[in-house]
Design an enzyme around this catalytic site. Structure first.
Site: not given
Length: 342
Positions: A242, A316
């Site tokens: 991303d 994460y």
């Protein structure tokens, strides 16, 4: 561009690393982040359960209801940043806290569900109008959610496919994969056009599959790797390429950008989806996170420690770091690429 000729995300990362002109992966930075992640996991400060800690994620839903919620969220999980000078989109959650970015999406969907809108129902999704989607994503800040028409198209397509091919529930699609990550990714990409995160880089068809992979990983973490959340090859997933995780990788000096690329980012120039620079940022992020993953596993072997770690957890960790250290990572702005893929 047939799927049999497209490099999978992990192979895309390796290919981009070989061909890349503007970004290098720094082994010293890799080692630093690997040590931080290893320490966090061994101290039980970090792990698969981090996804479940947010009150905005599914609570009190059945397995099927949770999976359908996750599917809707990840169908819309893209492009939350505002244009230069525009007000950022935000939504207050049920506690009155203003949420932005990904969490504003969760807050908006929960707000709609709480007033009886059947947001995860396949028939509703298939027929939802622009006005209905606009109402669901009304802002509490005055800033509009980007790419509204593209979101309407993605929701309509998702609803139609789920209704016509999977008996109205994405859980059926998960069942058909038979606990196989690769099969589930294939089902997602083959059936849902908005998840086909594929382009061409230096003569090769490459894929990043950010939203498809995060859809699988969200199911894995939400279900605590049990029931329909159990996958025998979850390690096949890469990080989710991303625009925030690359910032964390730069802040940790894992990725080193050329002066040309730095100047483009500092000037907040737009990048076209599938452009060379965009592919290099995303591909090198995949490659770097795999290097970090290998280094964490090596530390565990050296210490004789058994830990659960994969590219999902590396992602994460870096995404949480980006969220919690926004001022630091924003010293070099994220790459501005307006796309439905992330």
């Amino acid at each position: 561009m047939g799927s049999e000729h497209v490099l999978a995300p992990r192979m895309t990362g390796r290919y981009v690393n070989k061909e890349c002109q503007h970004i290098k992966c720094n082994p010293k930075g890799v080692a630093k982040v690997a040590e931080l992640i290893y320490k966090a996991i061994t101290k039980d400060d970090f792990g698969r359960n981090i996804w479940q800690k947010s009150d905005l994620n599914p609570r009190g839903l059945s397995e099927q209801e949770s999976i359908n919620w996750i599917f809707l969220v990840d169908t819309l999980n893209f492009s939350f940043w505002p244009d230069e000078g525009a007000v950022k989109f935000g939504v207050k959650d049920s506690s009155g806290n203003l949420q932005t970015g990904y969490w504003s999406l969760c807050a908006a969907i929960n707000r709609a569900a709480n007033v009886g809108i059947p947001v995860t129902d396949a028939d509703f999704m298939a027929s939802a109008t622009k006005e209905q989607i606009e109402t669901i994503f009304r802002s509490d800040t005055g800033g509009e959610i980007p790419l509204l028409e593209e979101r309407v198209k993605a929701v309509n397509e998702a609803g139609r496919v789920i209704r016509d091919k999977f008996f109205g529930s994405f859980a059926v699609c998960v069942q058909r994969a038979n606990k196989d990550v690769d099969k589930l990714l294939e089902l997602i990409v083959d059936n849902f056009e908005s998840y086909r995160d594929v382009c061409e880089y230096k003569g090769r068809a490459v894929s990043f599959l950010k939203r498809a992979q995060i859809l699988v990983s969200d199911i894995w973490t939400c279900m605590d790797a049990k029931g329909l959340g159990e996958f025998h090859n979850i390690d096949n997933i890469t990080m989710f390429a991303d625009y925030r995780v690359p910032q964390s990788l730069v802040a940790f000096n894992v990725l080193q950008y050329s002066d040309e690329l730095k100047n483009i980012l500092k000037g907040k120039q737009s990048m076209e989806p599938g452009s060379e620079l965009e592919c290099e940022i995303r591909g090198m992020s995949i490659y770097a996170c795999d290097q970090i993953l290998d280094a964490v596993r090596e530390l565990a072997r050296e210490e004789g420690t058994e830990i659960e770690v994969n590219a999902v957890l590396v992602d994460y960790f870096l995404w949480e770091y980006a969220r919690d250290n926004r001022a630091l990572i924003d010293e070099l702005p994220f790459h501005r690429c307006r796309t439905i893929y992330y």
